[in-house]
Scaffold this motif. Structure first.
Motif, PDB file in Angstrom:
ATOM      1  N   SER A  66     -38.467  97.308 -10.372  1.00  0.00           N
ATOM      2  CA  SER A  66     -38.892  96.765 -11.242  1.00  0.00           C
ATOM      3  C   SER A  66     -40.435  96.056 -11.380  1.00  0.00           C
ATOM      4  O   SER A  66     -41.289  95.548 -12.073  1.00  0.00           O
ATOM      5  CB  SER A  66     -38.827  95.630 -11.779  1.00  0.00           C
ATOM      6  N   ARG A 123     -34.403  90.998 -17.960  1.00  0.00           N
ATOM      7  CA  ARG A 123     -34.482  91.500 -18.453  1.00  0.00           C
ATOM      8  C   ARG A 123     -34.939  92.781 -18.789  1.00  0.00           C
ATOM      9  O   ARG A 123     -35.132  94.155 -18.655  1.00  0.00           O
ATOM     10  CB  ARG A 123     -35.460  90.589 -20.098  1.00  0.00           C
ATOM     11  N   ALA A 124     -36.556  92.401 -17.384  1.00  0.00           N
ATOM     12  CA  ALA A 124     -36.689  93.631 -16.287  1.00  0.00           C
ATOM     13  C   ALA A 124     -35.740  94.529 -15.742  1.00  0.00           C
ATOM     14  O   ALA A 124     -35.991  95.388 -16.210  1.00  0.00           O
ATOM     15  CB  ALA A 124     -37.602  93.427 -16.033  1.00  0.00           C
ATOM     16  N   ARG A 161     -32.744  95.857 -16.354  1.00  0.00           N
ATOM     17  CA  ARG A 161     -31.892  96.053 -17.299  1.00  0.00           C
ATOM     18  C   ARG A 161     -32.833  97.136 -18.241  1.00  0.00           C
ATOM     19  O   ARG A 161     -32.455  98.136 -18.241  1.00  0.00           O
ATOM     20  CB  ARG A 161     -31.235  94.834 -18.545  1.00  0.00           C
ATOM     21  N   LYS A 162     -33.811  97.240 -18.511  1.00  0.00           N
ATOM     22  CA  LYS A 162     -34.490  97.877 -18.504  1.00  0.00           C
ATOM     23  C   LYS A 162     -34.097  99.221 -17.713  1.00  0.00           C
ATOM     24  O   LYS A 162     -34.492 100.300 -18.259  1.00  0.00           O
ATOM     25  CB  LYS A 162     -35.864  97.748 -18.646  1.00  0.00           C
TER      26      LYS A 162
END
Length: 380
Positions: free
Chosen positions: A121, A264-265, A267-268
């Protein structure tokens, strides 16, 4: 009148194929060259007798406790149902235990997978990642998988990281720095003050990944306290696991602790059901069964000192360890000693030309090691 040809008229746009004799199976499409060049992950070596004590993979010496077994057995009845999306319940339980917000936690199939997702990521082609060496052998694999280039920095003679040299290795293309404390396979730990000073030197645009897979076995009061450093350092990421002290290595459960934006990054790109139903059920039960975790930790710590003393008494170098293993920097003698252990039914992890790592906790380990080193001269 002759019958029309069954093949029809020739296609004027068709290109002639190669002669029949020149047609060869080209095989599947090749992988990226940097992937095919990666080394295979190492494993314990077989000896002349079956391995009866497994001290090669840093696993817990005991199986899961009754709470875990009962919970997993019950969940197995509904194994036809997918697990919870995103392991939300487990994420909340980990956050509550550690005093964090659930937005600061990501759970997945092991901390190594989370390192992969984190680097993917944040790394771009041309990025570099600074990491210690000798350290966890999967680090260079993860880095190249993320299209980045590893920048290995040699450890200090005592097996700990050379933080000054690692800071100096950071450049304009550096995406991340990986620290491992206690370090695998040397067992050496980093102090809190040293890591805090290191973080002050690292640009805020560079991730600092602190791998704490063995944090539960640390007894040094000066050891790094990763959770205390998180609030002041948005670029800091902690990696932890339930494989070691919680005895769940076979179920693959790890978690990442970081700033909500970093989480959040990650989890994507984490697969939707990265934590299986049985793994999440086991983890939730294990987090409650702290006496069982303490039993595993105590077995390791109680054995660490006597095993270190035994090996040193027979002239073998041993690095002081804060983990659930000890490291013998034997250099060219590593393969010979590893073979000696394997021939006695003791599985270890051998790193040719460097050393041997021996996992702790198995009840019969000291007796077996004593018989292995009995032929070596004692050193007063």
């Amino acid at each position: 009148m002759s019958a029309p040809s069954s093949t029809g008229p020739a296609d004027p746009m068709a290109r002639p194929g190669p002669p029949e004799d020149d047609r060869r199976d080209p095989g599947p499409p090749p992988a990226r060259p940097e992937i095919t060049a990666l080394p295979d992950y190492s494993s314990a070596r077989a000896g002349s007798v079956p391995i009866t004590i497994r001290a090669s993979s840093n696993e817990a010496p005991f199986g899961p406790g009754a709470l875990v077994v009962d919970a997993v057995t019950e969940r197995l009845r509904s194994a036809h149902r997918y697990p919870e999306l995103g392991a939300v319940t487990l994420t909340r339980a980990i956050a509550e235990q550690l005093g964090l917000d659930p937005d600061q936690v990501v759970a997945a199939d092991g901390s190594l997978s989370l390192l992969n997702y984190l680097l993917i990521s944040h790394c771009r082609p041309g990025s570099t990642v600074v990491h210690p060496w000798r350290s966890y052998e999967a680090y260079p694999i993860c880095i190249r998988t993320a299209h980045a280039e590893p920048r290995a920095v040699a450890n200090l003679p005592d097996g700990s990281h050379d933080l000054a040299a690692m800071a100096a290795a950071i450049g304009p293309d550096t995406a991340a720095v990986i620290l491992c404390s206690p370090n695998n396979p040397t067992g050496a730990g980093l102090s809190h003050d040293a890591v805090a000073a290191f973080l002050a030197e690292v640009p805020p645009s560079v991730l600092v990944v602190l791998d704490q897979a063995y944090v539960d076995f640390v007894t040094d009061p000066q050891a790094v306290r990763g959770l205390e450093l998180l609030p002041a350092h948005p670029n800091l990421v902690l990696l932890r696991t339930l494989s070691k002290a919680y005895g769940l290595a076979g179920l693959r459960i790890g978690h990442l602790l970081a700033h909500p934006q970093l989480c959040r990054a990650v989890r994507k790109i984490v697969p939707p059901f990265a934590v299986s139903a049985l793994a999440e059920t086991a983890a939730l039960a294990a987090l409650v069964d702290l006496p069982h975790r303490d039993r595993i930790v105590t077995a390791v710590i109680d054995q660490r000192g006597p095993v270190t003393e035994l090996l040193r008494r027979h002239g073998l170098p041993v690095v002081p360890s804060e983990a659930n293993f000890v490291w013998l920097p034997l250099g060219d003698r590593a393969a010979e000693f590893g073979a000696r252990c394997a021939d006695a039914g003791l599985g270890t992890r051998v790193f040719d030309g460097e050393g041997v790592r021996i996992s702790l906790g198995e009840p019969d380990l000291p007796t077996r090691l004593s018989s292995i080193v009995s032929g070596l001269p004692e050193v007063s």
